[in-house]
Scaffold this motif. Structure first.
Motif, mmCIF file in Angstrom:
data_model
loop_
_atom_site.group_PDB
_atom_site.id
_atom_site.type_symbol
_atom_site.label_atom_id
_atom_site.label_comp_id
_atom_site.label_asym_id
_atom_site.label_seq_id
_atom_site.Cartn_x
_atom_site.Cartn_y
_atom_site.Cartn_z
ATOM 1 N N GLY A 1 0.822 -1.200 0.000
ATOM 2 C CA GLY A 1 0.000 0.000 0.000
ATOM 3 C C GLY A 1 0.856 1.250 0.000
ATOM 4 N N PRO A 2 0.281 2.381 -0.411
ATOM 5 C CA PRO A 2 1.027 3.643 -0.378
ATOM 6 C C PRO A 2 1.456 4.014 1.035
ATOM 7 N N VAL A 3 2.598 4.704 1.107
ATOM 8 C CA VAL A 3 3.123 5.191 2.387
ATOM 9 C C VAL A 3 3.255 6.704 2.312
ATOM 10 N N PHE A 4 2.700 7.392 3.293
ATOM 11 C CA PHE A 4 2.717 8.848 3.347
ATOM 12 C C PHE A 4 4.139 9.372 3.462
ATOM 13 N N LEU A 5 4.437 10.438 2.677
ATOM 14 C CA LEU A 5 5.747 11.080 2.740
ATOM 15 C C LEU A 5 5.654 12.504 3.274
ATOM 16 N N LEU A 6 4.878 13.339 2.588
ATOM 17 C CA LEU A 6 4.828 14.760 2.940
ATOM 18 C C LEU A 6 3.447 15.329 2.656
ATOM 19 N N LEU A 7 3.066 16.322 3.443
ATOM 20 C CA LEU A 7 1.848 17.094 3.220
ATOM 21 C C LEU A 7 2.237 18.561 3.137
ATOM 22 N N ILE A 8 1.664 19.271 2.176
ATOM 23 C CA ILE A 8 1.903 20.708 2.050
ATOM 24 C C ILE A 8 0.558 21.410 1.904
ATOM 25 N N ARG A 9 0.382 22.482 2.640
ATOM 26 C CA ARG A 9 -0.890 23.195 2.644
ATOM 27 C C ARG A 9 -0.877 24.326 1.618
ATOM 28 N N GLU A 10 -2.047 24.823 1.295
ATOM 29 C CA GLU A 10 -2.176 25.821 0.222
ATOM 30 C C GLU A 10 -1.439 27.109 0.534
ATOM 31 N N ASN A 11 -1.222 27.412 1.807
ATOM 32 C CA ASN A 11 -0.532 28.648 2.172
ATOM 33 C C ASN A 11 0.969 28.430 2.386
ATOM 34 N N GLU A 12 1.463 27.239 2.067
ATOM 35 C CA GLU A 12 2.884 26.923 2.189
ATOM 36 C C GLU A 12 3.479 26.817 0.793
ATOM 37 N N LYS A 13 4.642 27.400 0.620
ATOM 38 C CA LYS A 13 5.297 27.346 -0.687
ATOM 39 C C LYS A 13 6.185 26.114 -0.811
ATOM 40 N N GLU A 14 6.777 25.707 0.311
ATOM 41 C CA GLU A 14 7.787 24.655 0.267
ATOM 42 C C GLU A 14 7.792 23.895 1.583
ATOM 43 N N LYS A 15 8.077 22.591 1.507
ATOM 44 C CA LYS A 15 8.202 21.741 2.693
ATOM 45 C C LYS A 15 9.367 20.803 2.470
ATOM 46 N N ARG A 16 10.151 20.555 3.528
ATOM 47 C CA ARG A 16 11.297 19.664 3.404
ATOM 48 C C ARG A 16 11.254 18.589 4.475
ATOM 49 N N VAL B 1 -6.653 -4.131 -7.035
ATOM 50 C CA VAL B 1 -6.233 -4.224 -5.640
ATOM 51 C C VAL B 1 -7.167 -3.347 -4.813
ATOM 52 N N TYR B 2 -7.692 -3.914 -3.738
ATOM 53 C CA TYR B 2 -8.579 -3.164 -2.854
ATOM 54 C C TYR B 2 -7.794 -2.790 -1.605
ATOM 55 N N LEU B 3 -7.653 -1.502 -1.411
ATOM 56 C CA LEU B 3 -6.850 -0.967 -0.316
ATOM 57 C C LEU B 3 -7.752 -0.390 0.759
ATOM 58 N N CYS B 4 -7.389 -0.662 1.992
ATOM 59 C CA CYS B 4 -8.043 -0.048 3.134
ATOM 60 C C CYS B 4 -7.052 0.930 3.756
ATOM 61 N N ALA B 5 -7.530 2.066 4.185
ATOM 62 C CA ALA B 5 -6.678 3.055 4.851
ATOM 63 C C ALA B 5 -7.420 3.603 6.059
ATOM 64 N N SER B 6 -6.655 4.034 7.054
ATOM 65 C CA SER B 6 -7.286 4.706 8.191
ATOM 66 C C SER B 6 -6.521 5.975 8.507
ATOM 67 N N SER B 7 -7.181 6.862 9.233
ATOM 68 C CA SER B 7 -6.589 8.162 9.502
ATOM 69 C C SER B 7 -7.020 8.659 10.874
ATOM 70 N N GLU C 1 -3.074 12.660 7.318
ATOM 71 C CA GLU C 1 -2.263 11.565 6.802
ATOM 72 C C GLU C 1 -3.069 10.282 6.819
ATOM 73 N N GLN C 2 -2.955 9.508 5.748
ATOM 74 C CA GLN C 2 -3.645 8.221 5.676
ATOM 75 C C GLN C 2 -2.631 7.092 5.758
ATOM 76 N N PHE C 3 -3.004 6.044 6.504
ATOM 77 C CA PHE C 3 -2.169 4.873 6.668
ATOM 78 C C PHE C 3 -2.849 3.722 5.923
ATOM 79 N N PHE C 4 -2.125 3.150 4.979
ATOM 80 C CA PHE C 4 -2.698 2.124 4.116
ATOM 81 C C PHE C 4 -2.297 0.722 4.566
ATOM 82 N N GLY C 5 -3.210 -0.219 4.347
ATOM 83 C CA GLY C 5 -2.897 -1.623 4.503
ATOM 84 C C GLY C 5 -2.219 -2.150 3.251
ATOM 85 N N PRO C 6 -1.863 -3.435 3.254
ATOM 86 C CA PRO C 6 -1.145 -4.019 2.116
ATOM 87 C C PRO C 6 -2.038 -4.268 0.903
ATOM 88 N N GLY C 7 -3.352 -4.267 1.116
ATOM 89 C CA GLY C 7 -4.264 -4.474 -0.001
ATOM 90 C C GLY C 7 -4.628 -5.937 -0.220
#
Lengths: 114, 112
Positions: free
Chosen positions: A43-58, B89-95, B100-106
């Motif tokens: 599954g996807p893994v979160f990296l970074l969040l940037i808000r509309e009033n922010e120009k840059e995030k590191r 692939v069916y993914l579940c996520a929680s927050s 920020e969302q945390f995803f399972g393996p699907g």
């Protein structure tokens, strides 16, 4: 119609170089934008969040910019490593910040060559 | 902290059969999402729960898909009957309360 476009399906770069990935959107007014990394079979893994009033995030070797006038975000990985090879997804808030809901782009597959 | 758990990891069925997927979110996360990810595309939101109430199910094909979140914790997603185009692939996520969302393996579903 609403659209999110990530620059290319695949990007190959040499180890040590800076990778730059692009996310363009139309007909959205996101309160924030996020970048995720996805490895094959995971599954996807979160990296970074940037808000509309922010120009840059590191964060360490990662840098994100957000230009609401151009409707574009750039994602940079400096001093890239083969371990950075993955698909990177841009995701933006589709509800103006009210429902914590994301719409994802189709991703850019990055390969860092040793 | 344990991550988002999903089962099964893989499922192969024939068209017109039924299938169910299970998700256990991270403890304390009030918001739960189900996404469908077709090969080569980004995740597409199917349904969003806040505790055990539905926030948005506008992209859920309600003639064949259903989802529930009992007691505001675990969730199940069901497809009945399945079509070939449901292969994904069916993914579940929680927050938690931030964004920020945390995803399972699907769960990889193949419909033959």
């Amino acid at each position: 119609s609403q659209k999110i476009e990530q620059n290319s399906e695949a990007l190959n770069i040499q180890e040590g170089k800076t990778a730059t990935l692009t996310c363009n959107y139309t007909n959205y007014s996101p309160a924030y934008l996020q970048w995720y990394r996805q490895d094959p079979g995971r599954g996807p893994v979160f990296l970074l969040l940037i808000r509309e009033n922010e120009k840059e995030k590191r964060k360490e070797r990662l840098k994100v910019t957000f230009d609401t006038t151009l409707k574009q975000s750039l994602f940079h990985i400096t001093a890239s490593q083969p371990a950075d090879s993955a698909t990177y997804l841009c995701a933006l808030d589709a509800t103006g910040g009210s429902a914590r809901q994301l719409t994802f782009g189709s991703g850019t597959q990055l390969t860092v060559l040793p | 902290e344990a991550g988002v758990a999903q089962s099964p990891r893989y499922k192969i069925i024939e068209k017109r059969q039924s299938v169910a997927f299970w998700c256990n979110p991270i403890s304390g996360h009030a918001t739960l999402y189900w996404y469908q990810q077709i090969l080569g595309q980004g995740p597409k939101l199917l349904i969003q729960f806040q505790n055990n109430g539905v926030v948005d199910d506008s992209q859920l094909p309600k003639d064949r898909f259903s989802a529930e979140r009992l007691k505001g914790v675990d969730s199940t997603l069901k497809i009945q009957p399945a079509k070939l185009e449901d292969s994904a692939v069916y993914l579940c996520a929680s927050s938690p309360m931030n964004n920020e969302q945390f995803f399972g393996p699907g769960t990889r579903l193949t419909v033959l």
